[in-house]
Design a protein around this motif. Structure first.
Motif, PDB file in Angstrom:
ATOM      1  N   UNK A   1       3.518   6.056  -5.509  1.00 17.03           N
ATOM      2  CA  UNK A   1       3.412   6.232  -6.964  1.00 17.03           C
ATOM      3  C   UNK A   1       2.234   7.140  -7.334  1.00 17.03           C
ATOM      4  N   UNK A   2       1.104   6.940  -6.676  1.00 15.26           N
ATOM      5  CA  UNK A   2      -0.061   7.802  -6.954  1.00 15.26           C
ATOM      6  C   UNK A   2       0.266   9.253  -6.600  1.00 15.26           C
ATOM      7  N   UNK A   3       0.930   9.439  -5.476  1.00 15.32           N
ATOM      8  CA  UNK A   3       1.314  10.791  -5.048  1.00 15.32           C
ATOM      9  C   UNK A   3       2.244  11.457  -6.046  1.00 15.32           C
TER      10      UNK A   3
ATOM     11  N   UNK B   1      -5.510   2.820  -7.456  1.00 13.12           N
ATOM     12  CA  UNK B   1      -4.461   2.068  -6.772  1.00 13.12           C
ATOM     13  C   UNK B   1      -4.355   0.649  -7.284  1.00 13.12           C
ATOM     14  N   UNK B   2      -5.427  -0.114  -7.128  1.00 17.79           N
ATOM     15  CA  UNK B   2      -5.450  -1.516  -7.534  1.00 17.79           C
ATOM     16  C   UNK B   2      -6.831  -1.892  -8.049  1.00 17.79           C
TER      17      UNK B   2
ATOM     18  N   UNK C   1       0.847  -1.206   0.000  1.00 21.41           N
ATOM     19  CA  UNK C   1       0.000   0.000   0.000  1.00 21.41           C
ATOM     20  C   UNK C   1       0.876   1.248   0.000  1.00 21.41           C
ATOM     21  N   UNK C   2       1.882   1.263   0.858  1.00 26.77           N
ATOM     22  CA  UNK C   2       2.787   2.421   0.931  1.00 26.77           C
ATOM     23  C   UNK C   2       3.446   2.689  -0.410  1.00 26.77           C
ATOM     24  N   UNK C   3       3.905   1.623  -1.065  1.00 25.46           N
ATOM     25  CA  UNK C   3       4.609   1.758  -2.326  1.00 25.46           C
ATOM     26  C   UNK C   3       3.680   2.284  -3.433  1.00 25.46           C
TER      27      UNK C   3
END
Ligand code: PRP
Ligand code: MN
Ligand code: MG
Length: 182
Positions: free
Chosen positions: A24-26, A147-148, A18-20
């Protein structure tokens, strides 16, 4: 039981995954909105944990606001009518809005919110969702940041609940059927 993990069939996305992905989204949002100020609108309550992490992954000025909506009983599944329980505190006119959601299922919530927010004359609106469950879609919504994409699993954690439980898991898990059946 006191052991919340006892209800988890498997971990779908770990805290590290989730952090990774949120990093990327950020980064994508930071690139796309360079020179602009963002107004993030979180949809209570599921979006709050994702939104808190996403906001910190964006290296631009980010204002935050929230809406709470509720379904209008059983007619909602077909009509898509939702009721505003808590409206925004800020004016969105001429703002660059990013609506933040934890998950898109039928799309009815966001379809309504997009229409509602466009009528308030923002400069732009994009949707950012952590999870997308297209198998359950009833109305198409334009997702700018996803995200997914997931199968039709019963997912909880990282903001997502079942009967208000499990929101504080730091991961996304799949619930055991016995936890929601009977
Ligand atoms: C869930 C989820 C989304 C919405 C998605 O919220 O957090 O907001 O449903 O469903 P849809 O695409 O079919 O409209 P819920 O109503 O469970 O409230 P919560 O966020 O407080 O859990
Ligand atoms: Mn929600
Ligand atoms: Mg819910």
């Amino acid at each position: 039981s006191n052991n919340m993990m006892a209800d988890v069939e498997k971990i779908l996305f770990s805290e590290e995954q989730l952090t990774s992905r949120i990093k990327e989204l950020g980064e994508a949002i930071t690139r796309d909105y360079a020179g602009k100020e963002i107004l993030m609108i979180g949809v209570l309550r599921g979006a709050v944990i994702f939104m808190a992490d996403l906001a910190r992954a964006i290296k631009l000025p980010v204002a935050i606001d929230f809406m709470a909506v509720s379904s209008y009983g059983s007619s909602t599944s077909s009509s898509g009518v939702v009721r505003i329980l808590k409206d925004l505190d800020e004016d969105v006119e001429n703002k660059h809005v990013i609506i933040v959601e934890d998950i898109i299922d039928s799309g009815l919530t966001l379809n309504y919110l997009m229409d509602n927010l466009w009528s308030r004359k923002p400069a732009s609106i994009k949707i950012c969702t952590l999870l997308n469950k297209p198998d359950r879609r009833k109305v198409e919504v334009p997702i700018a940041y996803n995200g997914f994409t997931i199968p039709d699993y019963f997912v909880v954690g990282y903001g997502l609940d079942f009967a208000e439980k499990y929101r504080n898991f730091p991961f996304i898990g799949v619930l055991k059927p016995e936890a929601y059946e009977g």
